[in-house]
Design a protein around this motif. Sequence first.
Motif, PDB file in Angstrom:
ATOM      1  N   GLU A 127      46.767  37.511  51.196  1.00 23.76           N
ATOM      2  CA  GLU A 127      45.659  38.293  50.644  1.00 23.76           C
ATOM      3  C   GLU A 127      44.855  38.892  51.794  1.00 23.76           C
ATOM      4  OE1 GLU A 127      42.194  37.758  47.257  1.00 23.76           O
ATOM      5  OE2 GLU A 127      43.667  36.192  47.584  1.00 23.76           O
ATOM      6  N   HIS A 162      44.129  37.330  38.671  1.00 19.59           N
ATOM      7  CA  HIS A 162      44.479  36.026  39.243  1.00 19.59           C
ATOM      8  C   HIS A 162      45.987  35.772  39.165  1.00 19.59           C
ATOM      9  CE1 HIS A 162      40.573  34.526  40.336  1.00 19.59           C
ATOM     10  NE2 HIS A 162      40.094  34.869  39.159  1.00 19.59           N
ATOM     11  N   ALA A 199      47.679  38.010  41.875  1.00 19.20           N
ATOM     12  CA  ALA A 199      47.398  37.500  43.219  1.00 19.20           C
ATOM     13  C   ALA A 199      48.153  36.197  43.472  1.00 19.20           C
ATOM     14  CB  ALA A 199      45.897  37.312  43.412  1.00 19.20           C
ATOM     15  N   SER A 200      48.195  35.331  42.483  1.00 15.05           N
ATOM     16  CA  SER A 200      48.913  34.067  42.615  1.00 15.05           C
ATOM     17  C   SER A 200      50.404  34.302  42.810  1.00 15.05           C
ATOM     18  CB  SER A 200      48.664  33.205  41.377  1.00 15.05           C
ATOM     19  OG  SER A 200      49.345  31.992  41.482  1.00 15.05           O
ATOM     20  N   ASN A 241      38.645  42.450  40.083  1.00  8.57           N
ATOM     21  CA  ASN A 241      38.808  42.671  38.649  1.00  8.57           C
ATOM     22  C   ASN A 241      37.486  43.178  38.117  1.00  8.57           C
ATOM     23  OD1 ASN A 241      37.332  40.345  37.065  1.00  8.57           O
ATOM     24  ND2 ASN A 241      38.287  39.373  38.827  1.00  8.57           N
ATOM     25  N   GLU A 257      40.335  39.611  34.500  1.00  9.68           N
ATOM     26  CA  GLU A 257      40.261  38.532  35.498  1.00  9.68           C
ATOM     27  C   GLU A 257      41.546  37.701  35.491  1.00  9.68           C
ATOM     28  OE1 GLU A 257      37.581  34.611  36.574  1.00  9.68           O
ATOM     29  OE2 GLU A 257      36.729  36.167  35.307  1.00  9.68           O
ATOM     30  N   THR A 258      42.044  37.384  34.303  1.00 15.07           N
ATOM     31  CA  THR A 258      43.266  36.593  34.186  1.00 15.07           C
ATOM     32  C   THR A 258      44.455  37.329  34.802  1.00 15.07           C
ATOM     33  OG1 THR A 258      42.416  35.607  32.162  1.00 15.07           O
ATOM     34  CG2 THR A 258      44.774  35.400  32.551  1.00 15.07           C
ATOM     35  N   ALA A 285      40.902  41.342  46.365  1.00 17.47           N
ATOM     36  CA  ALA A 285      41.285  41.112  44.972  1.00 17.47           C
ATOM     37  C   ALA A 285      40.078  41.431  44.094  1.00 17.47           C
ATOM     38  CB  ALA A 285      41.738  39.673  44.759  1.00 17.47           C
TER      39      ALA A 285
END
Length: 106
Positions: free
Chosen positions: A40, A27, A30-31, A48, A23-24, A46
Amino acid sequence: PYPRHLSGRVFSVIVHGDSVGAETVMHALASWLRDMGLIEAGNKAALNAYVGYKKPYATSHDDLDHDDALREEVRNAARALVCAVKLMREGKLEQPDADLPEPRPK
């Protein structure tokens, strides 16, 4: 000026792992892409997922091969990307904040 040659393009990102961190990473990726001005592709773009969570690494590929739901989620992320690309090419998808000035240009 900081070159943003990919700005305005759409993206989808898929991350899977077998322990903490997927997940980290998703993110963070994507960031980073959004920070470069990419868009996006949608809510399903997106993804995970954990496959074979906390199981031995040697068998995690078997778990991945048999995870039909994950494969369908990946297909949905790809479908979202294809849809967003088509909309962009038709001029129906744009970056809503593209005209705002950059207060801290790089």
